[in-house]
Motif scaffolding. Structure first.
Motif, PDB file in Angstrom:
ATOM      1  N   PHE A   1     -30.054  19.834  12.985  1.00 12.30           N
ATOM      2  CA  PHE A   1     -29.890  21.171  12.418  1.00 12.30           C
ATOM      3  C   PHE A   1     -29.573  21.110  10.927  1.00 12.30           C
ATOM      4  CE2 PHE A   1     -29.235  22.074  16.928  1.00 12.30           C
ATOM      5  CZ  PHE A   1     -30.070  23.166  17.076  1.00 12.30           C
ATOM      6  N   LEU A   2     -28.817  20.096  10.513  1.00  9.93           N
ATOM      7  CA  LEU A   2     -28.559  19.926   9.082  1.00  9.93           C
ATOM      8  C   LEU A   2     -29.862  19.606   8.354  1.00  9.93           C
ATOM      9  CD1 LEU A   2     -26.479  19.812   6.812  1.00  9.93           C
ATOM     10  CD2 LEU A   2     -26.118  17.397   7.354  1.00  9.93           C
ATOM     11  N   SER A   3     -30.712  18.821   8.986  1.00 12.30           N
ATOM     12  CA  SER A   3     -32.023  18.505   8.408  1.00 12.30           C
ATOM     13  C   SER A   3     -32.879  19.758   8.286  1.00 12.30           C
ATOM     14  CB  SER A   3     -32.733  17.459   9.276  1.00 12.30           C
ATOM     15  OG  SER A   3     -34.063  17.264   8.863  1.00 12.30           O
ATOM     16  N   ASN A   4     -32.837  20.633   9.314  1.00  6.42           N
ATOM     17  CA  ASN A   4     -33.587  21.894   9.246  1.00  6.42           C
ATOM     18  C   ASN A   4     -33.170  22.716   8.033  1.00  6.42           C
ATOM     19  OD1 ASN A   4     -34.968  21.314  11.569  1.00  6.42           O
ATOM     20  ND2 ASN A   4     -33.815  22.698  12.877  1.00  6.42           N
ATOM     21  N   ALA A   5     -31.859  22.837   7.827  1.00  9.92           N
ATOM     22  CA  ALA A   5     -31.355  23.618   6.696  1.00  9.92           C
ATOM     23  C   ALA A   5     -31.840  23.036   5.381  1.00  9.92           C
ATOM     24  CB  ALA A   5     -29.828  23.663   6.734  1.00  9.92           C
ATOM     25  N   ASP A   6     -31.835  21.725   5.275  1.00  6.77           N
ATOM     26  CA  ASP A   6     -32.277  21.055   4.050  1.00  6.77           C
ATOM     27  C   ASP A   6     -33.769  21.280   3.802  1.00  6.77           C
ATOM     28  OD1 ASP A   6     -31.880  18.860   1.890  1.00  6.77           O
ATOM     29  OD2 ASP A   6     -33.510  18.071   3.123  1.00  6.77           O
ATOM     30  N   LEU A   7     -34.579  21.172   4.862  1.00  4.94           N
ATOM     31  CA  LEU A   7     -36.022  21.347   4.720  1.00  4.94           C
ATOM     32  C   LEU A   7     -36.376  22.779   4.339  1.00  4.94           C
ATOM     33  CD1 LEU A   7     -37.222  19.268   7.801  1.00  4.94           C
ATOM     34  CD2 LEU A   7     -37.855  18.809   5.436  1.00  4.94           C
ATOM     35  N   VAL A   8     -35.798  23.737   5.080  1.00  5.93           N
ATOM     36  CA  VAL A   8     -36.108  25.143   4.835  1.00  5.93           C
ATOM     37  C   VAL A   8     -35.612  25.581   3.460  1.00  5.93           C
ATOM     38  CG1 VAL A   8     -35.664  27.501   5.599  1.00  5.93           C
ATOM     39  CG2 VAL A   8     -36.142  25.717   7.280  1.00  5.93           C
ATOM     40  N   GLY A   9     -34.458  25.058   3.057  1.00  5.32           N
ATOM     41  CA  GLY A   9     -33.891  25.421   1.759  1.00  5.32           C
ATOM     42  C   GLY A   9     -34.461  24.664   0.589  1.00  5.32           C
ATOM     43  N   ASN A  10     -35.358  23.692   0.875  1.00  7.63           N
ATOM     44  CA  ASN A  10     -35.954  22.872  -0.191  1.00  7.63           C
ATOM     45  C   ASN A  10     -34.884  22.223  -1.070  1.00  7.63           C
ATOM     46  OD1 ASN A  10     -39.023  23.314  -0.043  1.00  7.63           O
ATOM     47  ND2 ASN A  10     -38.238  25.413   0.002  1.00  7.63           N
ATOM     48  N   TRP A  11     -33.808  21.732  -0.426  1.00  9.03           N
ATOM     49  CA  TRP A  11     -32.731  21.105  -1.191  1.00  9.03           C
ATOM     50  C   TRP A  11     -33.103  19.703  -1.661  1.00  9.03           C
ATOM     51  CZ3 TRP A  11     -28.616  22.541   3.031  1.00  9.03           C
ATOM     52  CH2 TRP A  11     -28.407  23.921   3.002  1.00  9.03           C
ATOM     53  N   GLY A  12     -33.947  19.017  -0.908  1.00 10.60           N
ATOM     54  CA  GLY A  12     -34.352  17.668  -1.288  1.00 10.60           C
ATOM     55  C   GLY A  12     -33.254  16.637  -1.151  1.00 10.60           C
ATOM     56  N   ILE A  13     -32.276  16.862  -0.255  1.00 11.72           N
ATOM     57  CA  ILE A  13     -31.129  15.959  -0.120  1.00 11.72           C
ATOM     58  C   ILE A  13     -31.246  15.090   1.128  1.00 11.72           C
ATOM     59  CG2 ILE A  13     -28.620  15.860   0.171  1.00 11.72           C
ATOM     60  CD1 ILE A  13     -28.464  18.542  -1.308  1.00 11.72           C
ATOM     61  N   PHE A  14     -31.551  15.718   2.245  1.00 15.02           N
ATOM     62  CA  PHE A  14     -31.489  15.030   3.540  1.00 15.02           C
ATOM     63  C   PHE A  14     -32.872  14.476   3.877  1.00 15.02           C
ATOM     64  CE2 PHE A  14     -30.035  15.001   8.095  1.00 15.02           C
ATOM     65  CZ  PHE A  14     -28.909  14.255   7.866  1.00 15.02           C
ATOM     66  N   LYS A  15     -33.329  13.506   3.098  1.00 19.43           N
ATOM     67  CA  LYS A  15     -34.675  12.965   3.249  1.00 19.43           C
ATOM     68  C   LYS A  15     -34.806  12.147   4.539  1.00 19.43           C
ATOM     69  CE  LYS A  15     -36.331  14.604  -0.641  1.00 19.43           C
ATOM     70  NZ  LYS A  15     -36.913  13.806  -1.696  1.00 19.43           N
ATOM     71  N   ARG A  16     -36.024  11.774   4.862  1.00 18.01           N
ATOM     72  CA  ARG A  16     -36.316  11.078   6.125  1.00 18.01           C
ATOM     73  C   ARG A  16     -35.491   9.799   6.269  1.00 18.01           C
ATOM     74  NH1 ARG A  16     -40.516  10.906   9.954  1.00 18.01           N
ATOM     75  NH2 ARG A  16     -40.905   8.860  10.856  1.00 18.01           N
ATOM     76  N   GLU A  17     -35.416   9.002   5.211  1.00 13.49           N
ATOM     77  CA  GLU A  17     -34.694   7.731   5.292  1.00 13.49           C
ATOM     78  C   GLU A  17     -33.196   7.947   5.531  1.00 13.49           C
ATOM     79  OE1 GLU A  17     -38.478   7.169   3.117  1.00 13.49           O
ATOM     80  OE2 GLU A  17     -36.801   8.561   2.918  1.00 13.49           O
ATOM     81  N   ILE A  18     -32.641   8.994   4.911  1.00  8.33           N
ATOM     82  CA  ILE A  18     -31.213   9.288   5.100  1.00  8.33           C
ATOM     83  C   ILE A  18     -30.963   9.734   6.541  1.00  8.33           C
ATOM     84  CG2 ILE A  18     -29.322  10.797   4.379  1.00  8.33           C
ATOM     85  CD1 ILE A  18     -30.597  10.842   1.595  1.00  8.33           C
ATOM     86  N   PHE A  19     -31.842  10.602   7.057  1.00  5.71           N
ATOM     87  CA  PHE A  19     -31.719  11.060   8.440  1.00  5.71           C
ATOM     88  C   PHE A  19     -31.761   9.881   9.405  1.00  5.71           C
ATOM     89  CE2 PHE A  19     -33.520  12.397  12.472  1.00  5.71           C
ATOM     90  CZ  PHE A  19     -32.846  13.572  12.759  1.00  5.71           C
ATOM     91  N   LEU A  20     -32.765   9.003   9.258  1.00  5.46           N
ATOM     92  CA  LEU A  20     -32.883   7.860  10.157  1.00  5.46           C
ATOM     93  C   LEU A  20     -31.705   6.911   9.996  1.00  5.46           C
ATOM     94  CD1 LEU A  20     -36.713   7.080   9.882  1.00  5.46           C
ATOM     95  CD2 LEU A  20     -35.500   8.160  11.780  1.00  5.46           C
ATOM     96  N   GLY A  21     -31.213   6.754   8.768  1.00  7.34           N
ATOM     97  CA  GLY A  21     -30.062   5.883   8.532  1.00  7.34           C
ATOM     98  C   GLY A  21     -28.828   6.374   9.270  1.00  7.34           C
ATOM     99  N   ILE A  22     -28.609   7.686   9.257  1.00  8.53           N
ATOM    100  CA  ILE A  22     -27.449   8.255   9.974  1.00  8.53           C
ATOM    101  C   ILE A  22     -27.610   8.071  11.477  1.00  8.53           C
ATOM    102  CG2 ILE A  22     -26.284  10.425  10.548  1.00  8.53           C
ATOM    103  CD1 ILE A  22     -26.736  11.289   7.659  1.00  8.53           C
ATOM    104  N   TRP A  23     -28.816   8.300  11.991  1.00 10.03           N
ATOM    105  CA  TRP A  23     -29.039   8.093  13.429  1.00 10.03           C
ATOM    106  C   TRP A  23     -28.829   6.624  13.806  1.00 10.03           C
ATOM    107  CZ3 TRP A  23     -32.969  10.884  16.959  1.00 10.03           C
ATOM    108  CH2 TRP A  23     -32.664  12.251  17.009  1.00 10.03           C
ATOM    109  N   ILE A  24     -29.300   5.721  12.972  1.00 12.54           N
ATOM    110  CA  ILE A  24     -29.093   4.291  13.253  1.00 12.54           C
ATOM    111  C   ILE A  24     -27.605   3.978  13.310  1.00 12.54           C
ATOM    112  CG2 ILE A  24     -29.338   1.973  12.254  1.00 12.54           C
ATOM    113  CD1 ILE A  24     -32.114   2.884  11.245  1.00 12.54           C
ATOM    114  N   LEU A  25     -26.832   4.510  12.366  1.00 13.38           N
ATOM    115  CA  LEU A  25     -25.389   4.282  12.350  1.00 13.38           C
ATOM    116  C   LEU A  25     -24.739   4.844  13.620  1.00 13.38           C
ATOM    117  CD1 LEU A  25     -22.782   3.397  10.942  1.00 13.38           C
ATOM    118  CD2 LEU A  25     -22.757   5.616   9.759  1.00 13.38           C
ATOM    119  N   LEU A  26     -25.131   6.046  14.029  1.00  6.49           N
ATOM    120  CA  LEU A  26     -24.560   6.656  15.239  1.00  6.49           C
ATOM    121  C   LEU A  26     -24.828   5.805  16.470  1.00  6.49           C
ATOM    122  CD1 LEU A  26     -25.413  10.460  14.775  1.00  6.49           C
ATOM    123  CD2 LEU A  26     -23.181   9.371  14.586  1.00  6.49           C
ATOM    124  N   PHE A  27     -26.060   5.305  16.607  1.00  6.52           N
ATOM    125  CA  PHE A  27     -26.386   4.539  17.808  1.00  6.52           C
ATOM    126  C   PHE A  27     -25.850   3.113  17.741  1.00  6.52           C
ATOM    127  CE2 PHE A  27     -29.216   8.127  18.362  1.00  6.52           C
ATOM    128  CZ  PHE A  27     -29.067   8.382  19.716  1.00  6.52           C
TER     129      PHE A  27
END
Length: 658
Positions: free
Chosen positions: A411-437
């Protein structure tokens, strides 16, 4: 905890209602009385449908939302004389909010006197924001326009200027062969997807059964029914009825969303595209996750459970069993609530109508939750085979907590994409998921513990297997981050490949040249004499990403898109504002006026008026002369999509030869 529940209710009740009044439970009218040459009395009347009520401006804080007026240009063109007066109201105590609420029934009348400061003023615009409730609450914005014409009071609908009329006309396409759009073509049937969603809800219900809030209730409840009844058959009937009521309760929870959907078919889809709602979901899911980690308990007010329990003892019979089922739903909320929250979040991202998705998911959840009570009542000997409650249920909760966190970042990624913030890029998203798992894997193998874990014991086989699965998934994510694999199993969840921290040659899917403006794409198609693939998509559209990553990437489909078509991708949820000179008012045939301020609003209206559709993905094949080349299509398998593109090319060649 009451404040949290109130906050959730208010967020959903405050979703904006369509400005169309056909399904609005309040019918509004207005009058204007001239008091003197400089003073007028504005009167707004609302006829409220039977059973509904509108809240006063002065209802108590902490309860339902009050009515609120905005007088545009007040203090500049005119001044308000006193407060806005109200007709007779009623008061009643709200058990949910625990305050005295003030509201109107059947009729609401608001009166405001104004004094002109500018003698040249000929119109006064007023906005009313109000909440109307029955079984559910709807929040509505309503505009009123009071026109002063030669000293006489006149009311009119909102009008649009010539520039807006011209820009509105440009939005309407002169399509040829438009009837071809409606022909059936192998797109995904909603019925089949609803069964999939039912299955997901069923799995969620099975997981909820394994939590410490529900699992211990199974033998206790079944024993209660079998021992209380003098006849075994009667005990079985009561247990089955108990299970039926559980299913009914979770089904009823989805009904308010159908009411929302009947008022405005797009009202629930905004959950997947609205920035603030996505941020709200992110916070709520993090809150759910930490409740599963044992830092606090997420419970409904104990008075609710006590009242339901007392009612079940008092009335007895079938009604008493119903109240027992309600008591279970309330008592088990600390475990089922976050799972239902995850179900709600997942359903808003699924294909099809959100309300239907929720009903299918809730039914699946209820069936899974109810099934053991009926089965064990029929076969009580099976109770002996149930595993004993213990630390394994805590492990289940922790695993669910990590899954809730992973979904929160979607959901945080959705907000970033829709808002065109350019912060929560694909690599950052995957990095956080890797850390969680990684953290989940370490927990499952006993490297660290949470405070609510019991005494340290030898790792069970189930926990080791789950740890291996988590480790394998972590490795899979790592390979995707390194671009060794395409992560097709997760299509639609991570941000798209082109949304990367590294500089990309193209900001289009799969590096295909695309246009994000229809007029520019149409001009290019004419210059190169190629047909158009019109792609209605969205930044937060999971099914759009699945189509791009699984179907468009197919070796038989990709060359057709890259070489034979001009791709025009229009993002319906793009919240970037249009330049001021490109903003305009669009007036629908019904008389409703919609202000087009953002890119997404423009292309969403464009899709609706030309193709009578509001879903994404939605694909249309056009010639540069706006001839429809094939039926419209949504989700499809690779071979179906390839054939659809090839038929479009053949039809285009036939038209070109004429």
């Amino acid at each position: 905890m009451r404040q949290l529940i109130v906050f959730i209710i208010l967020v959903f009740s405050s979703l904006p209602l369509s400005s169309q009044d056909d399904d609005n439970p309040v019918s509004w009218s207005q009058e204007l009385n001239k008091i003197s040459d400089t003073e007028y009395e504005l009167i707004i009347k609302g006829d409220i449908f039977e059973g509904w009520h509108v809240y006063s401006q002065f209802t108590a804080d902490g309860g339902s939302l009050p009515s609120e007026f905005t007088f545009k240009k007040a203090g500049v063109d005119y001044e308000l004389v006193g407060q806005t007066q109200e007709s007779a109201t009623e008061t009643a105590y709200s058990d949910i909010f625990e305050v005295e609420e003030t509201f109107f029934k059947k009729l609401a009348v608001f009166t405001q006197r104004v004094r002109l400061l500018n003698p040249d003023v000929r119109q006064i615009d007023v906005n009313l924001f109000y909440q109307v409730c029955k079984e559910v609450c709807l929040a509505v914005d309503k505009d009123f326009y009071f026109v002063l014409d030669g000293g006489e009071a006149v009311t009119i609908e909102k009008t649009v200027d010539d520039q807006s009329l011209a820009m509105s006309a440009a939005l309407k396409l002169d399509l040829k062969n438009k009837e071809l759009l409606q022909e059936a073509n192998g797109q995904t049937k909603e019925g089949s997807s609803l069964w999939v969603i039912f299955g997901l809800g069923f799995v969620g219900g099975l997981i909820a059964l394994l939590t410490p809030c529900v699992f211990p209730m199974i033998p206790l409840t079944v024993s209660f029914f079998t021992k209380k009844s003098h006849q075994k058959s009667k005990g079985i009937v009561n247990a089955v009825l108990y299970g039926f009521f559980i299913i009914l309760i979770y089904f009823l929870l989805s009904l308010p969303f159908h009411i929302f959907d009947s008022v405005d078919s797009q009202i629930l889809n905004t959950i997947a595209t609205n920035i603030w709602l996505n941020l709200f979901f992110f916070i709520i899911f993090v809150f759910f996750a930490f409740s599963f980690f044992g830092y606090y308990e997420l419970t409904l007010p104990s008075s609710w459970a006590n009242k339901m329990d007392a009612a079940s003892n008092k009335v007895g019979g079938s009604i008493g069993i119903f109240f027992m089922a309600v008591t279970l739903a309330i008592v088990s909320f600390s475990c089922t609530g976050p799972i239902l929250g995850g179900l709600l979040g997942s359903m808003t991202l699924a294909e099809g109508e959100v309300a239907n998705n929720l009903t299918a998911g809730m039914l699946g959840f209820g069936v899974a939750l109810a099934l053991p009570f009926a089965l064990f009542a029929m076969f009580p000997a099976w109770l002996n085979s149930l595993p004993k409650s213990g630390g394994w249920m805590t492990t289940v909760k922790v695993v669910l907590g990590f899954l809730e966190l992973a979904l929160a970042f979607k959901f945080l990624s959705n907000a970033d994409l829709v808002g065109n913030w350019g912060i929560f890029k694909r690599e950052i998203f995957l990095g956080i998921w890797i850390l969680l798992f990684i953290l989940l894997t370490l927990y499952l193998f006993g490297v660290y513990r949470f405070t609510h874990d019991g005494p340290k014991q030898k790792l069970s086989v189930g926990r080791k297997i789950t740890g291996v699965v988590s480790l394998a998934f972590t490795i899979y994510l790592g390979l995707g981050l390194a671009k060794v694999t395409h992560l097709k199993l997760l299509s639609g969840f991570p941000p798209p490949d082109f949304y990367s921290v590294f500089q990309q040659d193209s900001e289009c899917p799969l590096g295909i040249d695309c246009y994000k403006d229809f007029e520019k794409g149409l001009a290019h198609a004419k210059s190169v004499n190629k047909p158009i693939l019109l792609d209605f998509t969205g930044w937060a559209c999971v099914n759009c990403r699945k189509m791009e990553e699984n179907v468009w990437s197919d070796l038989d489909v990709y060359p057709l898109l890259k070489e034979d078509y001009v791709l025009i991708s229009l993002y319906i949820d793009d919240r970037k504002e249009l330049p001021s000179e490109e903003q305009f008012d669009y007036k629908f045939e019904s008389g409703r006026v919609k202000t087009i301020k953002t890119i997404g609003e423009k292309w969403g209206t464009f899709q609706t008026i030309n193709f009578n559709s509001a879903s994404q993905p939605y694909y249309v094949l056009l010639s540069p002369n706006l001839e429809v080349l094939n039926s419209a299509i949504q989700s499809a398998e690779s071979d179906v999509y390839r054939d659809w593109l090839l038929i479009g090319l053949e039809n285009y060649k036939s038209l070109s030869e004429k």
